[in-house]
Design a protein around this motif. Structure first.
Motif, PDB file in Angstrom:
ATOM      1  N   ARG A   1     -42.607  -0.987  36.489  1.00 10.41           N
ATOM      2  CA  ARG A   1     -42.742   0.409  36.062  1.00 10.41           C
ATOM      3  C   ARG A   1     -43.925   0.509  35.110  1.00 10.41           C
ATOM      4  O   ARG A   1     -44.355  -0.481  34.528  1.00 10.41           O
ATOM      5  N   LEU A   2     -44.421   1.710  34.951  1.00 11.45           N
ATOM      6  CA  LEU A   2     -45.468   1.987  33.977  1.00 11.45           C
ATOM      7  C   LEU A   2     -44.796   2.398  32.676  1.00 11.45           C
ATOM      8  O   LEU A   2     -43.835   3.181  32.683  1.00 11.45           O
TER       9      LEU A   2
ATOM     10  N   PHE B   1     -51.010   3.501  24.720  1.00 12.60           N
ATOM     11  CA  PHE B   1     -51.432   2.793  25.928  1.00 12.60           C
ATOM     12  C   PHE B   1     -50.497   3.078  27.086  1.00 12.60           C
ATOM     13  O   PHE B   1     -49.312   3.354  26.891  1.00 12.60           O
ATOM     14  N   TYR B   2     -51.020   2.973  28.280  1.00 12.37           N
ATOM     15  CA  TYR B   2     -50.224   2.750  29.480  1.00 12.37           C
ATOM     16  C   TYR B   2     -50.262   1.248  29.724  1.00 12.37           C
ATOM     17  O   TYR B   2     -51.333   0.627  29.622  1.00 12.37           O
ATOM     18  N   ASN B   3     -49.114   0.674  30.044  1.00 13.67           N
ATOM     19  CA  ASN B   3     -49.022  -0.756  30.330  1.00 13.67           C
ATOM     20  C   ASN B   3     -48.122  -0.995  31.523  1.00 13.67           C
ATOM     21  O   ASN B   3     -47.131  -0.286  31.712  1.00 13.67           O
TER      22      ASN B   3
ATOM     23  N   PRO C   1     -42.017  -5.404  31.370  1.00 13.73           N
ATOM     24  CA  PRO C   1     -42.399  -5.244  32.789  1.00 13.73           C
ATOM     25  C   PRO C   1     -42.453  -6.570  33.549  1.00 13.73           C
ATOM     26  O   PRO C   1     -42.102  -6.624  34.728  1.00 13.73           O
ATOM     27  N   LEU C   2     -42.849  -7.655  32.877  1.00 17.82           N
ATOM     28  CA  LEU C   2     -42.868  -8.960  33.541  1.00 17.82           C
ATOM     29  C   LEU C   2     -41.450  -9.392  33.916  1.00 17.82           C
ATOM     30  O   LEU C   2     -41.222  -9.901  35.012  1.00 17.82           O
TER      31      LEU C   2
ATOM     32  N   THR D   1     -41.716   0.070  20.484  1.00 23.89           N
ATOM     33  CA  THR D   1     -41.140   1.115  21.321  1.00 23.89           C
ATOM     34  C   THR D   1     -41.938   1.261  22.611  1.00 23.89           C
ATOM     35  O   THR D   1     -43.164   1.370  22.578  1.00 23.89           O
ATOM     36  N   LEU D   2     -41.208   1.256  23.715  1.00 18.07           N
ATOM     37  CA  LEU D   2     -41.817   1.495  25.024  1.00 18.07           C
ATOM     38  C   LEU D   2     -41.065   2.625  25.699  1.00 18.07           C
ATOM     39  O   LEU D   2     -39.842   2.701  25.603  1.00 18.07           O
ATOM     40  N   THR D   3     -41.804   3.460  26.406  1.00 17.31           N
ATOM     41  CA  THR D   3     -41.201   4.557  27.144  1.00 17.31           C
ATOM     42  C   THR D   3     -41.636   4.467  28.599  1.00 17.31           C
ATOM     43  O   THR D   3     -42.846   4.479  28.882  1.00 17.31           O
TER      44      THR D   3
END
Length: 168
Positions: free
Chosen positions: A36-37, A50-52, A123-124, A153-155
């Motif tokens: 996912r992004l 950032f987008y990651n 994401p990994l 924090t990631l969304t």
């Protein structure tokens, strides 16, 4: 054929450079599997979010060739050699894993950020939950489960990508 995991990040024209990076990776590492992004705050400097994401691909290229290719894709997206480490990025592509290779040169593998950046590990771990980190002996899912999720924090971001073309 080697399996590679590549992190992709952008905080300058994020959607444009994310799509451009994916299109370029698709040319060389097809087929791609995408995490996912995620959106994350800049770490180490004040900057736009950032987008990651992490991309799984396959290649017959040697490690050194993969590294040169990733730098070329970054350069084609406006990244200049010598840019500061903690600064805005049009496109940042980092090789995280090349099979289970452990090396210090020409690049550190597995990439150290796997263990301390949520925007890499989450994401990994989605793409390779059962992969055993060759240095810790833990699965990526276990490493993510143990990670201090309050520290970063990631969304998840709604994102769909379709390749512009299919390589031969």
């Amino acid at each position: 054929m080697a399996t590679v995991y590549i992190s992709l990040g952008s905080n300058v024209d994020r959607e444009i450079h994310t799509r451009s990076g994916l299109d370029a990776l698709h040319r060389y590492f097809n087929p791609l599997t995408l995490s996912r992004l995620f959106e994350s705050e800049a770490i180490g400097f004040d900057g736009s979010p950032f987008y990651n994401m992490v991309i799984k691909g396959h290649t017959k290229l040697a490690l050194e060739q993969v590294l040169v290719l990733l730098k070329g894709i970054e350069s084609a997206n406006g990244r200049r050699p010598g840019d500061k480490k903690f600064a805005p990025r049009t496109l940042d592509l980092d090789l995280l894993l090349y099979d289970a290779l452990v090396t210090r040169a020409p690049v550190v593998l597995p990439r150290e950020e796997i263990l301390y950046n949520a925007f890499v590990l989450w994401p990994l771990s989605e793409l390779a939950p059962t992969f055993i980190h060759p240095q810790t002996g833990d699965s990526l899912a276990s490493l993510w489960q143990q990670f201090d999720k309050q520290s970063q924090t990631l969304t998840p971001i709604d994102f769909t990508w379709k390749p512009k073309y299919d390589p031969d």
